[in-house]
Design an enzyme around this catalytic site. Structure first.
Site, PDB file in Angstrom:
ATOM      1  CE1 TYR A   1      -0.123  -5.545   2.619  1.00 55.71           C
ATOM      2  CE2 TYR A   1       1.065  -8.081   2.833  1.00 55.71           C
ATOM      3  CZ  TYR A   1       1.274  -6.601   2.732  1.00 55.71           C
ATOM      4  OH  TYR A   1       2.384  -6.001   2.462  1.00 55.71           O
TER       5      TYR A   1
ATOM      6  CB  SER B   1       4.322  -8.873   0.217  1.00 63.34           C
ATOM      7  OG  SER B   1       3.632  -9.421   1.292  1.00 63.34           O
TER       8      SER B   1
HETATM    9  N1  LIG Z   1       7.146  -3.523   6.255  1.00 64.88           N
HETATM   10  C1  LIG Z   1       7.053  -4.707   5.528  1.00 64.88           C
HETATM   11  O1  LIG Z   1       7.627  -5.664   6.128  1.00 64.88           O
HETATM   12  C2  LIG Z   1       6.771  -4.939   4.145  1.00 64.88           C
HETATM   13  C3  LIG Z   1       6.817  -6.117   3.624  1.00 64.88           C
HETATM   14  C4  LIG Z   1       6.609  -6.393   2.089  1.00 64.88           C
HETATM   15  C5  LIG Z   1       5.902  -5.465   1.564  1.00 64.88           C
HETATM   16  N2  LIG Z   1       5.628  -4.115   2.223  1.00 64.88           N
HETATM   17  C6  LIG Z   1       4.876  -3.080   1.189  1.00 64.88           C
HETATM   18  O2  LIG Z   1       5.818  -2.119   1.043  1.00 64.88           O
HETATM   19  C7  LIG Z   1       4.975  -0.996   1.018  1.00 64.88           C
HETATM   20  C8  LIG Z   1       5.446  -0.002   2.123  1.00 64.88           C
HETATM   21  O3  LIG Z   1       5.096  -0.367   3.315  1.00 64.88           O
HETATM   22  P1  LIG Z   1       5.740   0.171   4.472  1.00 64.88           P
HETATM   23  O4  LIG Z   1       5.845  -1.122   5.451  1.00 64.88           O
HETATM   24  O5  LIG Z   1       6.599   1.218   4.351  1.00 64.88           O
HETATM   25  O6  LIG Z   1       4.177   0.793   5.471  1.00 64.88           O
HETATM   26  P2  LIG Z   1       3.938   2.210   5.731  1.00 64.88           P
HETATM   27  O7  LIG Z   1       2.410   2.095   6.291  1.00 64.88           O
HETATM   28  O8  LIG Z   1       5.047   2.931   6.602  1.00 64.88           O
HETATM   29  O9  LIG Z   1       3.992   3.132   4.350  1.00 64.88           O
HETATM   30  C9  LIG Z   1       2.864   3.031   3.404  1.00 64.88           C
HETATM   31  C10 LIG Z   1       2.999   4.293   2.672  1.00 64.88           C
HETATM   32  O10 LIG Z   1       1.919   4.224   1.753  1.00 64.88           O
HETATM   33  C11 LIG Z   1       0.883   5.379   1.778  1.00 64.88           C
HETATM   34  N3  LIG Z   1      -0.221   5.253   1.507  1.00 64.88           N
HETATM   35  C12 LIG Z   1      -1.219   4.123   1.817  1.00 64.88           C
HETATM   36  N4  LIG Z   1      -2.393   4.433   1.148  1.00 64.88           N
HETATM   37  C13 LIG Z   1      -2.189   5.116   0.291  1.00 64.88           C
HETATM   38  C14 LIG Z   1      -3.192   5.816  -0.886  1.00 64.88           C
HETATM   39  N5  LIG Z   1      -4.355   5.569  -1.078  1.00 64.88           N
HETATM   40  N6  LIG Z   1      -2.503   6.562  -1.660  1.00 64.88           N
HETATM   41  C15 LIG Z   1      -1.099   7.157  -1.529  1.00 64.88           C
HETATM   42  N7  LIG Z   1      -0.322   6.600  -0.483  1.00 64.88           N
HETATM   43  C16 LIG Z   1      -0.739   5.806   0.238  1.00 64.88           C
HETATM   44  C17 LIG Z   1       1.149   5.711   3.313  1.00 64.88           C
HETATM   45  O11 LIG Z   1       0.502   6.877   3.747  1.00 64.88           O
HETATM   46  C18 LIG Z   1       2.767   5.472   3.416  1.00 64.88           C
HETATM   47  O12 LIG Z   1       3.440   6.438   3.083  1.00 64.88           O
HETATM   48  C19 LIG Z   1       3.705  -1.380   0.985  1.00 64.88           C
HETATM   49  O13 LIG Z   1       3.279  -1.550  -0.332  1.00 64.88           O
HETATM   50  C20 LIG Z   1       3.764  -2.805   1.738  1.00 64.88           C
HETATM   51  O14 LIG Z   1       2.680  -3.534   1.482  1.00 64.88           O
HETATM   52  C21 LIG Z   1       6.123  -4.038   3.366  1.00 64.88           C
HETATM   53  O1  LIG Z   2       5.434  -9.529   3.511  1.00 64.94           O
HETATM   54  C1  LIG Z   2       4.751  -8.850   4.059  1.00 64.94           C
HETATM   55  O2  LIG Z   2       4.065  -7.932   3.506  1.00 64.94           O
HETATM   56  C2  LIG Z   2       5.142  -8.401   5.636  1.00 64.94           C
HETATM   57  O3  LIG Z   2       6.269  -8.735   5.722  1.00 64.94           O
HETATM   58  C3  LIG Z   2       4.160  -8.958   6.483  1.00 64.94           C
HETATM   59  O4  LIG Z   2       4.498  -8.447   7.686  1.00 64.94           O
HETATM   60  C4  LIG Z   2       2.717  -8.838   6.110  1.00 64.94           C
HETATM   61  O5  LIG Z   2       2.489  -7.433   6.186  1.00 64.94           O
HETATM   62  C5  LIG Z   2       2.049  -9.723   7.241  1.00 64.94           C
HETATM   63  O6  LIG Z   2       2.550 -10.705   7.336  1.00 64.94           O
HETATM   64  C6  LIG Z   2       0.582  -9.867   6.584  1.00 64.94           C
HETATM   65  O7  LIG Z   2      -0.362  -9.363   7.322  1.00 64.94           O
END
Ligand SMILES: NC(=O)c1ccc[n+]([C@@H]2O[C@H](COP(=O)([O-])OP(=O)(O)OC[C@H]3O[C@@H](n4cnc5c(N)ncnc54)[C@H](O)[C@@H]3O)[C@@H](O)[C@H]2O)c1
Ligand SMILES: O=C(O)[C@H](O)[C@@H](O)[C@H](O)[C@H](O)CO
Length: 251
Positions: free
Chosen positions: A155, A142
């Site tokens: 986080y 992230s």
């Molecule tokens: N969206 C962003 O901008 C962003 C940026 C950086 C990192 N991330 C990371 O990417 C990954 C996916 O995030 P997303 O944005 O698709 O969010 P999202 O909430 O749409 O998806 C998260 C997924 O993880 C699953 N999950 C949560 N807890 C769980 C558990 N205990 N066991 C099994 N599955 C579980 C949820 O059911 C869902 O399918 C995460 O690790 C998040 O931290 C997202």
């Molecule tokens: O880097 C990440 O994981 C996402 O881009 C952010 O949306 C963070 O979730 C948020 O900035 C912290 O809460």
């Protein structure tokens, strides 16, 4: 030879029911992998897997709650009945719940760390035990792995910690032929981050900080993920590739 092909590889993606996990399951399938779509909501995962099969790919839904090692062990025991080996793990499951740090309690800390950090480690351990021919592990890092974001201390701790886990496992498991890398998405609109995008002032200010002048589309993550799971990256381990439109390079 197509260095980016995942033909013949078996991949497990955690949290594959929606968002980034679902997009990466599709990306790996398109590159030729057989995909196990893992998560807590088996109904949603069955829908994702059925969609992949309809598109001509091999996909199976698997029940997995990453937050307790016992549940992880149960899932991988079931997986062993479906496939003797695993080649790729994408540690995608994650949660976020922004909260002023003065108000963070132990329950919130544990929820975020148990899923994002402890969960990722024990999934990696269980997957590595099945990677008898070597393999690739990809951890979802992230921007908070690198920069401080107010109200995101648990986080940020989980995602900074995940970089440490990535490096340690890369060093330790290189002799096993297992590479461990991360991708760090920038700003992607998903269920997790929806709350930010509903705030127009936040979105405008954030956009101004992204050199490529747009938020990420889920498809933007596909190439980086396939690359790091494929022979094209066979000499790369312990790295995090940020897919952020230039954000980190410019702040
Ligand atoms: N969206 C962003 O901008 C962003 C940026 C950086 C990192 N991330 C990371 O990417 C990954 C996916 O995030 P997303 O944005 O698709 O969010 P999202 O909430 O749409 O998806 C998260 C997924 O993880 C699953 N999950 C949560 N807890 C769980 C558990 N205990 N066991 C099994 N599955 C579980 C949820 O059911 C869902 O399918 C995460 O690790 C998040 O931290 C997202
Ligand atoms: O880097 C990440 O994981 C996402 O881009 C952010 O949306 C963070 O979730 C948020 O900035 C912290 O809460």
């Amino acid at each position: 030879m197509n260095r980016f092909s995942l033909a013949g590889r078996k991949a497990l993606v955690t949290g594959a029911s929606r968002g980034i996990g679902r997009a990466l399951a599709l990306a790996l399938a398109e590159a030729g992998a057989e995909v196990f779509c893992a998560g807590r909501d088996l109904v949603a995962l069955e829908t994702v897997a059925a969609g992949l099969r309809e598109a001509g790919y091999a996909a199976t839904a698997v029940k997995l709650d990453v937050s307790t090692p016992a549940a992880v062990a149960e899932c991988f025991a079931a997986l062993a009945g479906m496939t003797p080996t695993l080649d790729i793990l994408v540690n995608n499951a994650g949660v976020e719940d922004v909260c002023p740090s003065l108000d963070v309690d132990e329950a919130l800390w544990d929820k975020i760390l148990n899923t994002n950090l402890k969960g990722a480690f024990f999934c990696a351990q269980a997957a590595a035990r099945m990677m008898s021919k070597g393999g690739a592990i990809l951890n979802l890092c992230s921007l908070t792995s690198e920069v401080g974001v107010p109200t995101a201390a648990p986080y940020g701790a989980s995602k900074s910690g995940l970089v440490g886990v990535t490096r340690a496992l890369a060093a330790e498991w290189a002799p096993l032929g297992i590479r461990v890398n991360g991708i760090g998405p920038g700003y992607f609109r998903t269920s997790m981050t929806e709350v930010f995008y509903e705030n127009e002032a936040w979105a405008k200010a954030m956009l101004a900080k992204i050199p490529l002048a747009r938020f990420g589309e889920l498809e933007d993550l596909a190439g980086a993920a396939v690359f790091l799971c494929s022979p094209a990256s066979s000499y790369i381990t312990g790295q995090v590739l940020y897919v952020d439109g230039g954000y980190l390079a410019s702040i």
